[in-house]
Design a protein around this motif. Sequence first.
Motif, PDB file in Angstrom:
ATOM      1  N   GLY A 194     -12.204  -8.502 -24.883  1.00  0.00           N
ATOM      2  CA  GLY A 194     -12.121  -7.059 -24.826  1.00  0.00           C
ATOM      3  C   GLY A 194     -10.730  -6.616 -24.405  1.00  0.00           C
ATOM      4  N   SER A 195     -10.575  -5.340 -24.153  1.00  0.00           N
ATOM      5  CA  SER A 195      -9.296  -4.802 -23.709  1.00  0.00           C
ATOM      6  C   SER A 195      -9.343  -4.605 -22.195  1.00  0.00           C
ATOM      7  N   ASP A 196      -9.634  -3.424 -21.747  1.00  0.00           N
ATOM      8  CA  ASP A 196      -9.656  -3.150 -20.308  1.00  0.00           C
ATOM      9  C   ASP A 196     -11.064  -3.039 -19.745  1.00  0.00           C
ATOM     10  N   ALA A 197     -12.057  -2.985 -20.623  1.00  0.00           N
ATOM     11  CA  ALA A 197     -13.411  -2.692 -20.155  1.00  0.00           C
ATOM     12  C   ALA A 197     -14.319  -3.920 -20.161  1.00  0.00           C
ATOM     13  N   TRP A 198     -14.591  -4.476 -21.361  1.00  0.00           N
ATOM     14  CA  TRP A 198     -15.620  -5.515 -21.460  1.00  0.00           C
ATOM     15  C   TRP A 198     -15.213  -6.646 -22.393  1.00  0.00           C
ATOM     16  N   TRP A 212     -14.858  -2.686 -32.665  1.00  0.00           N
ATOM     17  CA  TRP A 212     -13.484  -2.455 -32.230  1.00  0.00           C
ATOM     18  C   TRP A 212     -12.687  -1.762 -33.352  1.00  0.00           C
ATOM     19  N   PRO A 213     -11.880  -0.738 -33.022  1.00  0.00           N
ATOM     20  CA  PRO A 213     -11.542  -0.245 -31.687  1.00  0.00           C
ATOM     21  C   PRO A 213     -12.374   0.958 -31.251  1.00  0.00           C
ATOM     22  N   ASP A 214     -13.415   1.296 -31.979  1.00  0.00           N
ATOM     23  CA  ASP A 214     -14.193   2.500 -31.660  1.00  0.00           C
ATOM     24  C   ASP A 214     -15.027   2.337 -30.403  1.00  0.00           C
ATOM     25  N   VAL A 215     -15.558   1.137 -30.183  1.00  0.00           N
ATOM     26  CA  VAL A 215     -16.343   0.892 -28.973  1.00  0.00           C
ATOM     27  C   VAL A 215     -15.969  -0.470 -28.410  1.00  0.00           C
ATOM     28  N   GLU A 216     -16.267  -0.656 -27.140  1.00  0.00           N
ATOM     29  CA  GLU A 216     -16.021  -1.920 -26.448  1.00  0.00           C
ATOM     30  C   GLU A 216     -17.203  -2.163 -25.524  1.00  0.00           C
ATOM     31  N   GLY A 217     -17.856  -3.315 -25.679  1.00  0.00           N
ATOM     32  CA  GLY A 217     -19.053  -3.583 -24.898  1.00  0.00           C
ATOM     33  C   GLY A 217     -20.262  -2.865 -25.481  1.00  0.00           C
ATOM     34  N   VAL A 218     -21.325  -2.785 -24.700  1.00  0.00           N
ATOM     35  CA  VAL A 218     -22.577  -2.157 -25.145  1.00  0.00           C
ATOM     36  C   VAL A 218     -22.367  -0.651 -25.283  1.00  0.00           C
ATOM     37  N   SER A 219     -22.623  -0.129 -26.494  1.00  0.00           N
ATOM     38  CA  SER A 219     -22.440   1.309 -26.729  1.00  0.00           C
ATOM     39  C   SER A 219     -23.742   2.018 -27.063  1.00  0.00           C
ATOM     40  N   GLY A 220     -24.712   1.273 -27.620  1.00  0.00           N
ATOM     41  CA  GLY A 220     -25.945   1.901 -28.071  1.00  0.00           C
ATOM     42  C   GLY A 220     -25.803   2.659 -29.372  1.00  0.00           C
ATOM     43  N   ASP A 221     -24.629   2.594 -29.974  1.00  0.00           N
ATOM     44  CA  ASP A 221     -24.366   3.264 -31.250  1.00  0.00           C
ATOM     45  C   ASP A 221     -24.906   2.386 -32.377  1.00  0.00           C
TER      46      ASP A 221
END
Length: 317
Positions: A194-198, A212-221
Motif C-alpha cells: 500500500g501507500s500510507d494507509a494499508w 489502486w489508486p482509487d482505494v487502498e485497503g477495505v473500501s466496501g465499494d
Amino acid sequence: MTLLGGVAVPWSTVVLPDGSALVSERNTGAIHRVPQPGSGGRPAVVGHVPGVVAEGEGGLLGLAVAPDFQANPVLYAYFTSENDNRVAAIPWRGNAIGEPVVILDGIPRGRFHNGGRIAFGPDGYLYVTTGESGDRQLAQSMESLGGKILRITRDGKPAPGNPFGGSPVWSFGHRNVEGLAWDSSGRMYASEFGSDAWDELNVIEPGRNYGWPDVEGVSGDQDFVDPIAQWRPSQMSPSGIAMGPDGAVYLAALRGQSVWRVPVRAGRLSGAPTRHLQGTYGRIRDIRFVGGRAWILTSNASGDRLVSLPLSAVGAR
C-alpha cells in the motif's frame, strides 16, 4: 542454519528438482546456486543476467521454474533493463545459466514499484506481477502493463482464457505486488504494497479491479475487490509469500521485519494473523517451505542471507 551468506539484497529463491536452490541478487544481476542441505557442496555464483540495470527497487528480481524443469531445464527471470522491466527465459546448462531470451518486455520501470514476482500457476502458465512504476494511473489503464498481474505462456504470449481477449492482463488496479501463492484448490493469493494507509493480502480473481489508486485497503465499494487482510505499512510492507504446509499464507515483511502467518479457508480469513521473528533477521524479502523447514531470505542491503528454520519459528503447524 545459514544456507547462503554474505550477499547484498537477494530477492527471490526457487528450488530445483535436485533439491538445490537458486537465489537472485538484485543489484549485481548474479544468480547463486545453493546445494541441497546436507550434500556437502558449497554455494556458488552460476552466472550474471546480462542487461540488468539496478536502480532503486529495480534490478534482477523474481525467478521461476516450471514443474517440468527436469525435462525442460529453463529458468525464467524478471529484471529491470535500461528502458523497461522484462521477463526472460534462460537455459540451464549443468550448473550454469545460458544466454537469456527475452519473452516479454515493455513493462514500465521506475525507481520504485517495479513488481517483479513471477511464478508458474497450477494451470502451467507463468504469472507475472508488475508495479505501476510510480505513475499511479497506469494501474487502471488497460493500455499499460504496469500495476497488473499478467498471465502468459512460456514464449511470452497472452495465455488462453485470459479475461481481456488478446491481452496478458489477468487482474489490474495494483500498486506493487511482490508475492504470489496458490492453495490446494488452485486459488491465488497476492501481497500488495500500500501507500500510507494499508498493505494487503488479496485473493486474485481474473478480470477484477483491485482498486489502486482509487482505494487502498477495505473500501466496501463493489467496483473493487477488497483484501481479505490488511496491515499498516509499519507492520508489514509485504514481499514474497508462500502457502504453508498447514494451509496458511505466510508473508515476508520488509518494513515490519517479520513473517506473518495468516490462516485462511476457501479464500477467506479464518483466524487472526500472527507475527513471528519480529526484528530477529531484519527485513525479510522471501519465504519458502522446503523439506519440512521454513526458508527465509533477508533484505538488509549488506550481509544478507538465506536461512533455514524449523517450522515452529514462523508459527507453522
